[in-house]
Design a protein around this motif. Structure first.
Motif, PDB file in Angstrom:
ATOM      1  N   GLY A  25      -1.444 -19.026  26.398  1.00  0.00           N
ATOM      2  CA  GLY A  25      -2.431 -20.053  26.097  1.00  0.00           C
ATOM      3  C   GLY A  25      -3.828 -19.656  26.498  1.00  0.00           C
ATOM      4  N   THR A  26      -3.983 -19.026  27.664  1.00  0.00           N
ATOM      5  CA  THR A  26      -5.327 -18.607  28.078  1.00  0.00           C
ATOM      6  C   THR A  26      -5.809 -17.436  27.223  1.00  0.00           C
ATOM      7  OG1 THR A  26      -4.349 -17.267  29.868  1.00  0.00           O
ATOM      8  CG2 THR A  26      -5.122 -19.465  30.429  1.00  0.00           C
ATOM      9  N   TYR A  27      -4.890 -16.584  26.784  1.00  0.00           N
ATOM     10  CA  TYR A  27      -5.294 -15.508  25.872  1.00  0.00           C
ATOM     11  C   TYR A  27      -5.787 -16.069  24.545  1.00  0.00           C
ATOM     12  CZ  TYR A  27      -2.826 -12.188  28.975  1.00  0.00           C
ATOM     13  OH  TYR A  27      -2.403 -11.432  30.041  1.00  0.00           O
ATOM     14  N   VAL A  28      -5.107 -17.083  24.044  1.00  0.00           N
ATOM     15  CA  VAL A  28      -5.564 -17.729  22.804  1.00  0.00           C
ATOM     16  C   VAL A  28      -6.955 -18.327  23.010  1.00  0.00           C
ATOM     17  CG1 VAL A  28      -5.094 -19.551  21.121  1.00  0.00           C
ATOM     18  CG2 VAL A  28      -3.210 -18.163  22.013  1.00  0.00           C
ATOM     19  N   ASP A  29      -7.177 -18.956  24.160  1.00  0.00           N
ATOM     20  CA  ASP A  29      -8.508 -19.485  24.473  1.00  0.00           C
ATOM     21  C   ASP A  29      -9.558 -18.376  24.407  1.00  0.00           C
ATOM     22  OD1 ASP A  29      -7.473 -22.012  24.909  1.00  0.00           O
ATOM     23  OD2 ASP A  29      -7.467 -21.844  27.098  1.00  0.00           O
ATOM     24  N   ASP A  30      -9.243 -17.207  24.979  1.00  0.00           N
ATOM     25  CA  ASP A  30     -10.187 -16.084  24.963  1.00  0.00           C
ATOM     26  C   ASP A  30     -10.558 -15.708  23.531  1.00  0.00           C
ATOM     27  OD1 ASP A  30     -10.002 -15.983  27.728  1.00  0.00           O
ATOM     28  OD2 ASP A  30      -8.620 -14.271  27.767  1.00  0.00           O
ATOM     29  N   VAL A  31      -9.552 -15.599  22.677  1.00  0.00           N
ATOM     30  CA  VAL A  31      -9.801 -15.193  21.289  1.00  0.00           C
ATOM     31  C   VAL A  31     -10.636 -16.240  20.559  1.00  0.00           C
ATOM     32  CG1 VAL A  31      -8.701 -14.720  19.059  1.00  0.00           C
ATOM     33  CG2 VAL A  31      -7.729 -13.758  21.162  1.00  0.00           C
ATOM     34  N   VAL A  32     -10.278 -17.496  20.704  1.00  0.00           N
ATOM     35  CA  VAL A  32     -11.002 -18.562  19.993  1.00  0.00           C
ATOM     36  C   VAL A  32     -12.445 -18.642  20.471  1.00  0.00           C
ATOM     37  CG1 VAL A  32     -11.121 -21.055  19.634  1.00  0.00           C
ATOM     38  CG2 VAL A  32      -8.915 -19.863  19.463  1.00  0.00           C
ATOM     39  N   HIS A  33     -12.681 -18.485  21.784  1.00  0.00           N
ATOM     40  CA  HIS A  33     -14.042 -18.549  22.304  1.00  0.00           C
ATOM     41  C   HIS A  33     -14.890 -17.381  21.799  1.00  0.00           C
ATOM     42  CE1 HIS A  33     -12.687 -21.744  25.001  1.00  0.00           C
ATOM     43  NE2 HIS A  33     -13.950 -22.000  25.224  1.00  0.00           N
ATOM     44  N   VAL A  34     -14.330 -16.183  21.768  1.00  0.00           N
ATOM     45  CA  VAL A  34     -15.102 -15.049  21.251  1.00  0.00           C
ATOM     46  C   VAL A  34     -15.352 -15.220  19.754  1.00  0.00           C
ATOM     47  CG1 VAL A  34     -15.073 -12.559  20.824  1.00  0.00           C
ATOM     48  CG2 VAL A  34     -14.353 -13.447  23.056  1.00  0.00           C
ATOM     49  N   ALA A  35     -14.324 -15.628  19.005  1.00  0.00           N
ATOM     50  CA  ALA A  35     -14.494 -15.797  17.560  1.00  0.00           C
ATOM     51  C   ALA A  35     -15.579 -16.825  17.258  1.00  0.00           C
ATOM     52  CB  ALA A  35     -13.167 -16.221  16.926  1.00  0.00           C
ATOM     53  N   ALA A  36     -15.673 -17.855  18.078  1.00  0.00           N
ATOM     54  CA  ALA A  36     -16.666 -18.910  17.841  1.00  0.00           C
ATOM     55  C   ALA A  36     -18.096 -18.419  18.017  1.00  0.00           C
ATOM     56  CB  ALA A  36     -16.397 -20.092  18.769  1.00  0.00           C
ATOM     57  N   THR A  37     -18.298 -17.294  18.709  1.00  0.00           N
ATOM     58  CA  THR A  37     -19.644 -16.758  18.908  1.00  0.00           C
ATOM     59  C   THR A  37     -20.086 -15.852  17.770  1.00  0.00           C
ATOM     60  OG1 THR A  37     -18.947 -14.746  20.101  1.00  0.00           O
ATOM     61  CG2 THR A  37     -19.225 -16.763  21.401  1.00  0.00           C
ATOM     62  N   LEU A  38     -19.178 -15.506  16.866  1.00  0.00           N
ATOM     63  CA  LEU A  38     -19.507 -14.555  15.805  1.00  0.00           C
ATOM     64  C   LEU A  38     -20.303 -15.237  14.693  1.00  0.00           C
ATOM     65  CD1 LEU A  38     -16.164 -12.530  15.680  1.00  0.00           C
ATOM     66  CD2 LEU A  38     -18.202 -12.177  17.102  1.00  0.00           C
ATOM     67  N   PRO A  39     -21.097 -14.473  13.944  1.00  0.00           N
ATOM     68  CA  PRO A  39     -22.021 -15.085  12.989  1.00  0.00           C
ATOM     69  C   PRO A  39     -21.357 -15.742  11.782  1.00  0.00           C
ATOM     70  CG  PRO A  39     -22.096 -12.685  12.850  1.00  0.00           C
ATOM     71  CD  PRO A  39     -21.301 -13.012  14.054  1.00  0.00           C
ATOM     72  N   ARG A  40     -20.157 -15.311  11.438  1.00  0.00           N
ATOM     73  CA  ARG A  40     -19.420 -15.902  10.315  1.00  0.00           C
ATOM     74  C   ARG A  40     -17.955 -16.009  10.687  1.00  0.00           C
ATOM     75  NH1 ARG A  40     -22.868 -12.291   8.169  1.00  0.00           N
ATOM     76  NH2 ARG A  40     -21.311 -10.635   7.990  1.00  0.00           N
ATOM     77  N   ARG A  41     -17.208 -16.743   9.869  1.00  0.00           N
ATOM     78  CA  ARG A  41     -15.771 -16.844  10.109  1.00  0.00           C
ATOM     79  C   ARG A  41     -15.162 -15.445  10.123  1.00  0.00           C
ATOM     80  NH1 ARG A  41     -12.070 -19.796   6.673  1.00  0.00           N
ATOM     81  NH2 ARG A  41     -13.262 -18.951   4.920  1.00  0.00           N
ATOM     82  N   ALA A  42     -14.374 -15.165  11.146  1.00  0.00           N
ATOM     83  CA  ALA A  42     -13.871 -13.808  11.350  1.00  0.00           C
ATOM     84  C   ALA A  42     -12.469 -13.627  10.785  1.00  0.00           C
ATOM     85  CB  ALA A  42     -13.868 -13.480  12.838  1.00  0.00           C
ATOM     86  N   VAL A  43     -12.143 -12.375  10.536  1.00  0.00           N
ATOM     87  CA  VAL A  43     -10.773 -11.937  10.320  1.00  0.00           C
ATOM     88  C   VAL A  43     -10.199 -11.618  11.702  1.00  0.00           C
ATOM     89  CG1 VAL A  43      -9.278 -10.186   9.288  1.00  0.00           C
ATOM     90  CG2 VAL A  43     -11.341 -10.957   8.069  1.00  0.00           C
ATOM     91  N   LEU A  44      -9.068 -12.217  12.051  1.00  0.00           N
ATOM     92  CA  LEU A  44      -8.434 -11.961  13.342  1.00  0.00           C
ATOM     93  C   LEU A  44      -7.320 -10.946  13.147  1.00  0.00           C
ATOM     94  CD1 LEU A  44      -8.120 -15.565  14.849  1.00  0.00           C
ATOM     95  CD2 LEU A  44     -10.037 -13.950  15.010  1.00  0.00           C
ATOM     96  N   VAL A  45      -7.371  -9.863  13.919  1.00  0.00           N
ATOM     97  CA  VAL A  45      -6.378  -8.789  13.820  1.00  0.00           C
ATOM     98  C   VAL A  45      -5.723  -8.640  15.184  1.00  0.00           C
ATOM     99  CG1 VAL A  45      -5.976  -6.352  13.289  1.00  0.00           C
ATOM    100  CG2 VAL A  45      -7.804  -7.608  12.102  1.00  0.00           C
TER     101      VAL A  45
END
Length: 265
Positions: free
Chosen positions: A80-100
């Motif tokens: 759950g905390t790892y998912v939080d990390d990914v979502v928080h970083v993705a939210a800082t990106l300039p456009r909707r990201a592709v998650l790999v």
């Protein structure tokens, strides 16, 4: 023509290490955010990041908390905390990201896709959508003491034979030596987790795998691909670490071609 680009290290939200490779020119291609697997860190994605950047995608890779150069403690880390990390970083990106996501990171991405409206998801030799009992059995058949160590709360030793099939012995040992420990809570959760909800915004999913994976049985990966209605590409002869084994360029190119084909529709 050779396009020169490089990987830079930055600090993202929550004191997370984030690597970045810029495309040669500004464009409208979605950023790609790479998520590592068990005991790895952002460093494992360097080759794929550079390929993505050369193809025009802003490329990012984060080290989950307690890994690589990121802050935080493995003792308190969970899926759950790892998912939080990914979502928080993705939210800082300039456009909707592709998650790999690779391996454990593939499961983290499955869970992140249920919370974050990604442009797409790519699962690389992923821990399956269902509990990963098959992986524990595969480990036990090769090294029973490694399986016992995991059950007892210790980190799985990431032996070269678990990770790569194509590298020379010394190079394989270097890959293994760069890997570190993993959260015992997260390891338990790989065996006990519930399947994630469907991706938000019906994000399309691609699955990349190898039938010669020593850690994740290909039958489990195929079942996960069916769950998401995902295209599945298999790369025989490669090891679990598709992004680090000798033929890493093949699955990287398959991912980028898939993204390009979707953009052209």
């Amino acid at each position: 023509m050779t396009i020169n680009t490089s990987v830079e290290t930055t600090t993202g939200p929550r004191d997370l290490e984030v690597l970045y490779a810029a495309p040669p020119a500004d464009g409208d291609k979605p950023p790609v955010l790479f998520v590592h697997g068990l005991g790895h860190a952002a460093w494992c994605w360097t080759d794929w990041m550079l390929e993505a950047a050369r193809a025009g995608h802003p490329a990012y890779a984060l080290s989950l908390r307690g890994h690589g150069g990121s802050g935080g403690s493995l003792r308190s880390a969970s899926l759950g905390t790892y998912v939080d990390d990914v979502v928080h970083v993705a939210a800082t990106l300039p456009r909707r990201a592709v998650l790999v996501g690779h391996s454990m990171g593939g499961l983290v991405v499955q869970k992140a896709l249920a919370r974050y409206g990604a442009a797409a998801g790519v699962l690389v030799a992923p821990v399956p959508a269902h509990p990963a009992i098959g992986s524990l059995l595969a480990i036990a058949r090769r090294h029973p003491l490694d399986a016992a160590r995991m059950i007892a709360g210790g980190s799985l030793p990431l032996r070269p034979e678990y990770l790569v099939n194509q590298l020379p012995e010394d190079a394989a040992r270097r890959v293994s030596a760069r890997c570190g420990k993993e959260s015992s809570v997260a390891q338990y959760q790989l065996l006990l987790h519930r399947p994630s909800s469907a991706p938000r915004a019906s994000a399309p999913v691609l699955v990349l795998a190898t039938p010669d994976d020593a850690l994740v049985p290909i039958t489990d990966v195929r079942r996960t691909a069916r769950r998401y209605g995902a295209e599945l590409r298999e790369f025989p002869g490669m090891g679990h670490d598709l992004m680090l084994d000798g033929s890493w360029a093949g699955p990287a190119r398959a991912m980028l071609d898939w993204l390009a084909a979707r953009a052209s529709r």
